[in-house]
Structures are given as structure tokens and as C-alpha cells.
Design a protein around this motif. Structure first.
Motif, PDB file in Angstrom:
ATOM      1  N   PRO A   1      18.061  24.742 -20.290  1.00 58.87           N
ATOM      2  CA  PRO A   1      18.578  26.033 -21.072  1.00 58.87           C
ATOM      3  C   PRO A   1      18.958  26.603 -19.177  1.00 58.87           C
ATOM      4  CG  PRO A   1      17.430  26.531 -21.821  1.00 58.87           C
ATOM      5  CD  PRO A   1      16.543  25.215 -21.043  1.00 58.87           C
ATOM      6  N   ASP A   2      18.028  26.918 -18.194  1.00 61.79           N
ATOM      7  CA  ASP A   2      17.639  27.458 -16.701  1.00 61.79           C
ATOM      8  C   ASP A   2      18.003  26.007 -15.868  1.00 61.79           C
ATOM      9  OD1 ASP A   2      17.730  29.878 -18.150  1.00 61.79           O
ATOM     10  OD2 ASP A   2      15.589  30.093 -17.895  1.00 61.79           O
ATOM     11  N   TYR A   3      18.598  24.686 -16.095  1.00 57.83           N
ATOM     12  CA  TYR A   3      17.941  24.028 -15.293  1.00 57.83           C
ATOM     13  C   TYR A   3      19.045  24.543 -14.182  1.00 57.83           C
ATOM     14  CZ  TYR A   3      19.590  19.155 -12.678  1.00 57.83           C
ATOM     15  OH  TYR A   3      19.308  18.074 -11.726  1.00 57.83           O
ATOM     16  N   LYS A   4      20.434  24.737 -13.794  1.00 52.52           N
ATOM     17  CA  LYS A   4      20.932  25.168 -12.953  1.00 52.52           C
ATOM     18  C   LYS A   4      20.470  26.068 -11.727  1.00 52.52           C
ATOM     19  CE  LYS A   4      25.384  23.071 -13.242  1.00 52.52           C
ATOM     20  NZ  LYS A   4      27.222  23.669 -14.437  1.00 52.52           N
ATOM     21  N   ARG A   5      20.172  27.453 -12.672  1.00 47.52           N
ATOM     22  CA  ARG A   5      19.966  28.324 -11.494  1.00 47.52           C
ATOM     23  C   ARG A   5      18.028  28.325 -11.135  1.00 47.52           C
ATOM     24  NH1 ARG A   5      15.740  31.825 -13.122  1.00 47.52           N
ATOM     25  NH2 ARG A   5      14.753  30.698 -14.650  1.00 47.52           N
ATOM     26  N   VAL A   6      17.616  27.361 -12.028  1.00 41.22           N
ATOM     27  CA  VAL A   6      16.226  26.717 -11.657  1.00 41.22           C
ATOM     28  C   VAL A   6      16.841  26.264  -9.754  1.00 41.22           C
ATOM     29  CG1 VAL A   6      14.058  25.590 -11.596  1.00 41.22           C
ATOM     30  CG2 VAL A   6      14.545  27.295 -12.984  1.00 41.22           C
TER      31      VAL A   6
ATOM     32  N   LYS B   1       7.200  34.788   0.778  1.00 45.18           N
ATOM     33  CA  LYS B   1       8.225  34.064   1.167  1.00 45.18           C
ATOM     34  C   LYS B   1       7.083  32.683  -0.200  1.00 45.18           C
ATOM     35  CE  LYS B   1      10.952  35.354   4.182  1.00 45.18           C
ATOM     36  NZ  LYS B   1      11.459  35.399   5.872  1.00 45.18           N
ATOM     37  N   VAL B   2       5.691  32.562   0.980  1.00 40.99           N
ATOM     38  CA  VAL B   2       5.417  31.251   0.260  1.00 40.99           C
ATOM     39  C   VAL B   2       5.248  31.198  -1.074  1.00 40.99           C
ATOM     40  CG1 VAL B   2       2.985  30.307   0.871  1.00 40.99           C
ATOM     41  CG2 VAL B   2       4.382  29.884   2.515  1.00 40.99           C
ATOM     42  N   ARG B   3       4.122  32.726  -1.383  1.00 42.36           N
ATOM     43  CA  ARG B   3       4.266  32.728  -3.019  1.00 42.36           C
ATOM     44  C   ARG B   3       5.240  32.435  -4.362  1.00 42.36           C
ATOM     45  NH1 ARG B   3       1.502  36.989  -0.789  1.00 42.36           N
ATOM     46  NH2 ARG B   3       2.898  38.367  -0.949  1.00 42.36           N
ATOM     47  N   GLU B   4       6.398  33.271  -3.445  1.00 43.69           N
ATOM     48  CA  GLU B   4       7.702  33.333  -4.307  1.00 43.69           C
ATOM     49  C   GLU B   4       8.016  31.674  -4.364  1.00 43.69           C
ATOM     50  OE1 GLU B   4      10.406  35.820  -2.326  1.00 43.69           O
ATOM     51  OE2 GLU B   4       9.697  37.797  -2.920  1.00 43.69           O
ATOM     52  N   PHE B   5       7.928  30.933  -3.422  1.00 42.14           N
ATOM     53  CA  PHE B   5       8.337  29.680  -3.246  1.00 42.14           C
ATOM     54  C   PHE B   5       7.482  28.584  -4.376  1.00 42.14           C
ATOM     55  CE2 PHE B   5       7.735  25.589  -1.867  1.00 42.14           C
ATOM     56  CZ  PHE B   5       8.769  24.449  -2.139  1.00 42.14           C
ATOM     57  N   ASN B   6       6.134  29.197  -4.280  1.00 38.85           N
ATOM     58  CA  ASN B   6       5.153  28.331  -5.169  1.00 38.85           C
ATOM     59  C   ASN B   6       5.279  28.353  -6.196  1.00 38.85           C
ATOM     60  OD1 ASN B   6       4.304  26.977  -3.139  1.00 38.85           O
ATOM     61  ND2 ASN B   6       2.827  28.572  -2.971  1.00 38.85           N
ATOM     62  N   LYS B   7       5.375  30.169  -7.164  1.00 44.50           N
ATOM     63  CA  LYS B   7       6.190  30.380  -7.930  1.00 44.50           C
ATOM     64  C   LYS B   7       7.618  30.134  -8.659  1.00 44.50           C
ATOM     65  CE  LYS B   7       7.083  34.677 -10.866  1.00 44.50           C
ATOM     66  NZ  LYS B   7       6.432  36.016 -11.167  1.00 44.50           N
ATOM     67  N   MET B   8       8.036  29.784  -7.464  1.00 44.29           N
ATOM     68  CA  MET B   8       9.474  28.960  -8.658  1.00 44.29           C
ATOM     69  C   MET B   8       8.895  27.362  -8.713  1.00 44.29           C
ATOM     70  SD  MET B   8      12.456  29.053  -9.439  1.00 44.29           S
ATOM     71  CE  MET B   8      12.697  31.071  -9.341  1.00 44.29           C
ATOM     72  N   LYS B   9       8.294  27.354  -7.861  1.00 47.94           N
ATOM     73  CA  LYS B   9       7.966  25.456  -7.970  1.00 47.94           C
ATOM     74  C   LYS B   9       7.868  25.418  -8.784  1.00 47.94           C
ATOM     75  CE  LYS B   9       5.124  23.319  -5.567  1.00 47.94           C
ATOM     76  NZ  LYS B   9       4.681  22.621  -4.156  1.00 47.94           N
ATOM     77  N   GLU B  10       6.938  26.301  -9.589  1.00 42.73           N
ATOM     78  CA  GLU B  10       6.044  25.844 -11.088  1.00 42.73           C
ATOM     79  C   GLU B  10       7.204  25.997 -11.226  1.00 42.73           C
ATOM     80  OE1 GLU B  10       3.388  28.858 -11.782  1.00 42.73           O
ATOM     81  OE2 GLU B  10       2.187  28.064  -9.996  1.00 42.73           O
ATOM     82  N   LEU B  11       7.933  26.724 -11.759  1.00 42.45           N
ATOM     83  CA  LEU B  11       9.183  26.766 -12.421  1.00 42.45           C
ATOM     84  C   LEU B  11      10.368  25.044 -12.456  1.00 42.45           C
ATOM     85  CD1 LEU B  11      10.418  28.518 -15.288  1.00 42.45           C
ATOM     86  CD2 LEU B  11      11.138  30.025 -13.641  1.00 42.45           C
ATOM     87  N   TYR B  12       9.916  25.022 -11.526  1.00 42.14           N
ATOM     88  CA  TYR B  12      10.802  23.527 -11.454  1.00 42.14           C
ATOM     89  C   TYR B  12      10.437  22.795 -11.752  1.00 42.14           C
ATOM     90  CZ  TYR B  12      12.909  20.412  -8.587  1.00 42.14           C
ATOM     91  OH  TYR B  12      13.292  18.448  -8.553  1.00 42.14           O
ATOM     92  N   GLU B  13       8.750  22.299 -11.616  1.00 45.74           N
ATOM     93  CA  GLU B  13       8.796  21.494 -12.359  1.00 45.74           C
ATOM     94  C   GLU B  13       8.520  21.736 -14.034  1.00 45.74           C
ATOM     95  OE1 GLU B  13       4.656  21.663 -10.857  1.00 45.74           O
ATOM     96  OE2 GLU B  13       5.206  20.987  -8.748  1.00 45.74           O
TER      97      GLU B  13
END
Length: 147
Positions: free
Chosen positions: A68-73, A46-58
Motif C-alpha cells: 500500500p505504501d509503494y509509491k510513497r516509499v 541525513k544518513v540516519r533518515e536514509f538508513n531508516k527509509m532504506k529499511e522500509l524500502y526493503e
């Protein structure tokens, strides 16, 4: 020479206090929760998945709503954060971390007040800061006058 001996005594007392804190139940609980947090595979996933998504969020934040992926991210990062925060090991660790911080804040306030009631001890906790001249944990940008 007296000042040197006095400083050595103070240093010894500080080291004894640190050892007592490290041996306290609160510190033991913190280490136990940290171990569970680090060794549980589901929690680490869960921590790894969140950190990976946080990078995409940034990355998305650089472009804002125009990405283009704003809402999904944005939805995914919230979902993964909630998932991680609701994990028992993460919740227990945060609780233990706060308990240890409270203990350290209490010790800091006791030491500061033993010197003088006017010593400002920034704890970041309004409960402890209410008695100090600072009053806000010194997070007020220097407007409290303690800087």
C-alpha cells in the motif's frame, strides 16, 4: 634459511609501503573527510533518515507494487538518497575514498607488474585492467578466464 630471510625482507618492505600509504596526503584527506562525515550532526541526521527509509524500502520490495505504501516509499527513498548524496561531507568523503582506492589500485598494479606482465591484478578499474590479461576487473563471473 635463505627463503626465510627473503620472506622477512619482503614483509619488512610491505610494512614500510603500508606505512608510507598511511602517511600519504591521500590517506590524510580520507581520514579528515571521514572525521567530518562522522561528526557533523546534519550529515549524520541525513544518513540516519536514509538508513531508516532504506529499511522500509526493503520491506516494501518484498511485496512490490502491491504494497500500500509503494509509491510513497519509492519517492521518499529517492529524495532522501539525493539529499544525503548532495551533502558536502558525504560528497567529499566519497571523493577521498575514490582517491585512496585509486592509490591502492596503482600500488597493486605496480607490484603485480614488477613480478610479471602476466600477473592479473583485479582492481575493478577499467583503466588499470586494460593492460592485464583479465580486462574486466574479474567481475565478469569467470568468463575472462582468470579464475
Amino acid at each position: 634459511m635463505l627463503a626465510t630471510l627473503e620472506r622477512l625482507e619482503i614483509q619488512e618492505s610491505a610494512e614500510e609501503l603500508a606505512a608510507q600509504i598511511l602517511q600519504s596526503e591521500v590517506a590524510e584527506e580520507y581520514r579528515r573527510c571521514l572525521y567530518k562525515l562522522k561528526t557533523d550532526e546534519d550529515t549524520q541526521r541525513k544518513v540516519r533518515e536514509f538508513n531508516k527509509m532504506k529499511e522500509l524500502y526493503e520491506e516494501v520490495q518484498r511485496f512490490g507494487r502491491y504494497h500500500p505504501d509503494y509509491k510513497r516509499v519509492m519517492m521518499d527513498v529517492r529524495h532522501l538518497k539525493r539529499d544525503m548524496d548532495m551533502d558536502e561531507n558525504v560528497a567529499n568523503f566519497r571523493r577521498a575514498e575514490n582517491d585512496l582506492q585509486d592509490l591502492l589500485d596503482q600500488v597493486s598494479v605496480l607490484i603485480g607488474r614488477s613480478v610479471s606482465e602476466n600477473v592479473k591484478v583485479p582492481t575493478g578499474n577499467p583503466f588499470f585492467d586494460s593492460g592485464s590479461a583479465c580486462g574486466g576487473g574479474c567481475g565478469s563471473g569467470g568468463s575472462c578466464g582468470c579464475s
